[in-house]
Structures are given as C-alpha cells and as structure tokens.
Design an enzyme around this catalytic site. Structure first.
Site, PDB file in Angstrom:
ATOM      1  CG  ASP A 190      56.981  32.451  16.525  1.00 57.29           C
ATOM      2  OD1 ASP A 190      55.991  32.657  15.802  1.00 57.29           O
ATOM      3  OD2 ASP A 190      57.141  31.395  17.189  1.00 57.29           O
TER       4      ASP A 190
ATOM      5  CG  HIS B 200      50.894  26.342  19.321  1.00 53.50           C
ATOM      6  ND1 HIS B 200      51.515  26.871  20.423  1.00 53.50           N
ATOM      7  CD2 HIS B 200      51.896  25.835  18.575  1.00 53.50           C
ATOM      8  CE1 HIS B 200      52.824  26.685  20.338  1.00 53.50           C
ATOM      9  NE2 HIS B 200      53.082  26.044  19.218  1.00 53.50           N
TER      10      HIS B 200
ATOM     11  CE  LYS C 241      53.881  30.030  17.219  1.00 49.97           C
ATOM     12  NZ  LYS C 241      55.047  30.170  18.098  1.00 49.97           N
TER      13      LYS C 241
ATOM     14  CE1 TYR D  93      56.248  27.361  21.688  1.00 48.23           C
ATOM     15  CE2 TYR D  93      57.171  29.450  20.987  1.00 48.23           C
ATOM     16  CZ  TYR D  93      56.636  28.214  20.679  1.00 48.23           C
ATOM     17  OH  TYR D  93      56.510  27.839  19.371  1.00 48.23           O
TER      18      TYR D  93
HETATM   19  N1  LIG Z   1      54.176  26.473  15.715  1.00 50.34           N
HETATM   20  C1  LIG Z   1      54.796  25.429  16.227  1.00 50.34           C
HETATM   21  O1  LIG Z   1      54.195  24.373  16.465  1.00 50.34           O
HETATM   22  C2  LIG Z   1      56.245  25.532  16.525  1.00 50.34           C
HETATM   23  C3  LIG Z   1      56.985  24.391  16.875  1.00 50.34           C
HETATM   24  C4  LIG Z   1      58.334  24.534  17.145  1.00 50.34           C
HETATM   25  C5  LIG Z   1      58.947  25.778  17.036  1.00 50.34           C
HETATM   26  N2  LIG Z   1      58.208  26.894  16.707  1.00 50.34           N
HETATM   27  C6  LIG Z   1      58.828  28.241  16.603  1.00 50.34           C
HETATM   28  O2  LIG Z   1      59.923  28.176  15.687  1.00 50.34           O
HETATM   29  C7  LIG Z   1      61.109  28.635  16.332  1.00 50.34           C
HETATM   30  C8  LIG Z   1      62.329  27.978  15.748  1.00 50.34           C
HETATM   31  O3  LIG Z   1      62.228  26.557  15.784  1.00 50.34           O
HETATM   32  P1  LIG Z   1      63.091  25.635  16.759  1.00 50.34           P
HETATM   33  O4  LIG Z   1      63.441  26.363  17.987  1.00 50.34           O
HETATM   34  O5  LIG Z   1      62.317  24.378  16.890  1.00 50.34           O
HETATM   35  O6  LIG Z   1      64.396  25.244  15.904  1.00 50.34           O
HETATM   36  P2  LIG Z   1      65.534  26.026  15.097  1.00 50.34           P
HETATM   37  O7  LIG Z   1      65.361  27.479  15.175  1.00 50.34           O
HETATM   38  O8  LIG Z   1      65.650  25.372  13.778  1.00 50.34           O
HETATM   39  O9  LIG Z   1      66.840  25.609  15.910  1.00 50.34           O
HETATM   40  C9  LIG Z   1      67.059  26.045  17.212  1.00 50.34           C
HETATM   41  C10 LIG Z   1      68.136  25.181  17.841  1.00 50.34           C
HETATM   42  O10 LIG Z   1      69.366  25.316  17.121  1.00 50.34           O
HETATM   43  C11 LIG Z   1      70.360  25.988  17.927  1.00 50.34           C
HETATM   44  N3  LIG Z   1      70.942  27.031  17.061  1.00 50.34           N
HETATM   45  C12 LIG Z   1      70.422  28.263  16.792  1.00 50.34           C
HETATM   46  N4  LIG Z   1      71.199  28.925  15.910  1.00 50.34           N
HETATM   47  C13 LIG Z   1      72.218  28.113  15.626  1.00 50.34           C
HETATM   48  C14 LIG Z   1      73.357  28.250  14.776  1.00 50.34           C
HETATM   49  N5  LIG Z   1      73.567  29.364  14.072  1.00 50.34           N
HETATM   50  N6  LIG Z   1      74.226  27.199  14.699  1.00 50.34           N
HETATM   51  C15 LIG Z   1      74.013  26.067  15.421  1.00 50.34           C
HETATM   52  N7  LIG Z   1      72.948  25.870  16.227  1.00 50.34           N
HETATM   53  C16 LIG Z   1      72.071  26.900  16.347  1.00 50.34           C
HETATM   54  C17 LIG Z   1      69.625  26.518  19.137  1.00 50.34           C
HETATM   55  O11 LIG Z   1      70.396  26.427  20.320  1.00 50.34           O
HETATM   56  P3  LIG Z   1      70.877  27.699  21.183  1.00 50.34           P
HETATM   57  O12 LIG Z   1      69.661  28.432  21.669  1.00 50.34           O
HETATM   58  O13 LIG Z   1      71.653  27.064  22.275  1.00 50.34           O
HETATM   59  O14 LIG Z   1      71.723  28.534  20.252  1.00 50.34           O
HETATM   60  C18 LIG Z   1      68.423  25.574  19.250  1.00 50.34           C
HETATM   61  O15 LIG Z   1      68.759  24.399  19.957  1.00 50.34           O
HETATM   62  C19 LIG Z   1      60.832  28.294  17.801  1.00 50.34           C
HETATM   63  O16 LIG Z   1      61.704  28.932  18.694  1.00 50.34           O
HETATM   64  C20 LIG Z   1      59.392  28.736  17.930  1.00 50.34           C
HETATM   65  O17 LIG Z   1      59.309  30.145  18.054  1.00 50.34           O
HETATM   66  C21 LIG Z   1      56.885  26.773  16.443  1.00 50.34           C
END
Ligand SMILES: NC(=O)c1ccc[n+]([C@@H]2O[C@H](COP(=O)([O-])OP(=O)(O)OC[C@H]3O[C@@H](n4cnc5c(N)ncnc54)[C@H](OP(=O)(O)O)[C@@H]3O)[C@@H](O)[C@H]2O)c1
Length: 290
Positions: A47, A110, A77, A52
């Site tokens: 994704d 998005h 997106k 990004y």
């Molecule tokens: N459509 C939208 O508006 C929107 C908005 C936000 C996000 N997204 C998408 O959703 C994806 C995921 O959301 P997100 O990045 O906001 O948050 P998330 O996946 O809930 O959390 C990611 C964060 O947690 C850390 N992490 C990952 N695995 C871990 C584990 N097993 N234990 C502890 N910490 C861990 C990562 O750091 P490290 O990388 O240092 O491991 C990063 O800082 C995004 O990457 C993006 O593709 C979409």
C-alpha cells in the site's frame, strides 16, 4: 515463498490479500528493501500513495523481489492536490510511470474534500474511466464517512470496493464499518496497530495497553500480532507499516492462531472513539494539518 495471507473478495470479485505492507513514512532509501523483504516473507499486498513520495521505490522493491508482478496486489492513491477529472488522469499516469507498471491493482481517492466535493466527484469519474479502460483492476476511497459515501455513490456509476480508514483498538468506527458492509465495501484499516498514536503522539499506544499485553502473553504472540489478528477476525483488511525486517516478519506471522470471541470483545471494549489522525470532515487540499 508462498503468500501467507488469506484473501478477501472485493465486490468486483477480485481476491485481495487481507494483509499487506504499508509504506507511509518509509523513506525512499528504506522502501526498496522493506518491500522486497516483505515479499520474501510472504506479503502479496503493498500500500503506497503519490503523497508518500516512494512509488518508484515500491516498484523497484517489487522487481528486486523476483516474484512476478502479477502476484503482487499494489495500491496507490490520488492526492487531493491532484483532484479534478483531467488532473486525476494525469496524476494516475505519473503514479504508474513512477511504479514502472502497465496497470495498477487498486486506485484510491486519498481523502474526501467535503468543502469542495465537486472535485472529489470529478476525481471519482476519472477513476471510473481508468477502470473501464482496464488500466486499474479496482477503485476505492480512503477516509470517507458514511455521508461522504452516500454523496459520492449518488453521483457514481461504480461503488467503491474499499474504504481505507483509521481503525485500531482505540477507534473502532463501528457505524462506518456497518455502512461499508451494507454497501458491499471492504473496510481496510490504516494505522492498524495504532501507529498514528505513536508517531504523532496523539494518544495512548494500543501496543502497551494492559489488555493487549495480557492477550499477547496468553496467546504467546506479540501485542502487534494480537491486534492484527483481532482486525482479521473481524473481517477487516490490514496494512501495517514497518521498515524493520524483524517487525515486517512479525506482522505477517498471524495466520497460526485466532482470538476467542471473548478476547475479541475485550479488545472491542477498548474503543475510545478517538482519532489519532485528521478528521475527514475538515480535510481540504494541501498538506495534512495535524
Ligand atoms: N489512507 C490514509 O489516509 C492513510 C493514512 C495513514 C496510513 N495509511 C496506510 O496505512 C499504513 C499503516 O499505517 P501507519 O503507518 O500509520 O501505522 P501502523 O502500521 O499502525 O504502525 C506503524 C508504526 O509502528 C511501528 N511498528 C511496525 N510494526 C511494529 C511492531 N510489530 N511492533 C512495534 N512497532 C511496530 C513502525 O515503525 P518501524 O517502521 O520503525 O518498525 C511505525 O512507526 C501506512 O503505512 C499507509 O500505507 C493510509
């Protein structure tokens, strides 16, 4: 390596992996390795987004993995700055060129832009055009509340297949999930393990909540694995982000257990109905304001 994740059928009968790798805030220099590592670990969904700034590296990581492009489900997106019919078509071309692909699997708007909704509708019309031309296999939205879905669908020929929204144990979005389900739309969780609460320091961290930690001990899994399993057990698709190989492997190692019903309910009870990220109702074009 065979993909580990099971698939979820989208309303247009395309099977999408239920779990994928997110790359928001994965620096370009980290993204190639994160994507190819994830694919080696069994991930088959990536994704990304134009916003990004790492679509090129996502494409490069997929090519570096040695797995056929056709086996990987890729989402990108359209960013709000590119909304409008012609603007969206041009932005799609740029995304596809950056990825280095001929076709895309899923294209998402998005954000809704409630104050200038005509541009959201025009962008959706462009996405419908791309779908009808076979340039993308499925189209959907992100961050749409039920009122935004109704307003879009009233003007649309195609109902979105996905609504990707902030969703984690502190923000269950039950009404929105029900609205999605009624329309045949799959709910996909962003910040599934509460990332937004950590990197924006906008609330408690679900990974350290005592209920999650106790469940992790009970199942012999990590807090992140318990939360990801909880989403999957509730029919929600997840796209956890990490650039760390150990965490990338940990986050997909969730297909050898399931939570008991009362444990699912214990996580449900953590809902605070509190967003860590922006409120879609107030989103306008331009950079995200925290
Ligand atoms: N459509 C939208 O508006 C929107 C908005 C936000 C996000 N997204 C998408 O959703 C994806 C995921 O959301 P997100 O990045 O906001 O948050 P998330 O996946 O809930 O959390 C990611 C964060 O947690 C850390 N992490 C990952 N695995 C871990 C584990 N097993 N234990 C502890 N910490 C861990 C990562 O750091 P490290 O990388 O240092 O491991 C990063 O800082 C995004 O990457 C993006 O593709 C979409």
């Amino acid at each position: 390596m065979i993909a580990k994740s099971f698939t979820i059928d989208l309303s247009n009968r395309i099977a999408m992996p239920a779990l994928g790798l997110g790359v928001f805030q994965s620096g370009p220099e980290e993204t190639v390795a994160a994507v190819s590592t994830a694919i080696a670990d069994g991930y088959r969904l990536i994704d990304t987004a134009a916003a990004y700034g790492n679509e090129a590296e996502v494409g490069e990581g997929i090519r570096a993995s040695g797995i056929d492009r056709a086996e990987i489900f890729v989402t990108t997106k359209l960013k709000p700055d590119d909304y409008g019919f012609e603007e969206a078509l041009r932005a799609f071309d740029r995304s596809l060129a950056a990825l280095g692909f001929d076709t895309l699997d899923l294209y998402l708007l998005h954000w809704p832009l409630p104050k200038t909704f005509e541009s959201t509708v025009a962008s959706w019309k462009a996405a419908e055009r791309l779908l009808s031309e076979g340039r993308v296999r499925a189209i959907g939205v992100c961050n749409f509340n039920p009122n935004h879905l109704d307003a879009l669908i009233a003007r649309a020929d195609v109902v979105p297949v996905i609504n990707q929204v902030e969703l984690h144990p502190f923000l269950l979005q039950n009404d929105l999930r029900a609205a999605n389900a009624k329309l045949g739309i799959v709910t996909q969780a962003w910040s599934p393990i509460g990332g937004v609460n950590r990197y924006w320091e906008s609330g408690e961290d679900p990974l350290t909540h005592p209920v999650i930690v106790a469940l992790a001990e009970k199942y012999g899994k990590s807090p992140a694995q318990v939360i990801l399993r909880w989403h999957l057990d509730r029919g929600v698709s997840v796209i956890p982000k990490s650039v760390k190989p150990a965490r990338i492997a940990e986050n997909i190692d969730v297909f050898d257990f399931a939570l008991a019903t009362d444990d699912i309910e214990a996580v449900d009870a953590l809902d605070q109905n509190k967003r860590g990220g922006p409120d879609p109702e107030t989103r306008a074009a331009g950079p995200i304001k925290r």
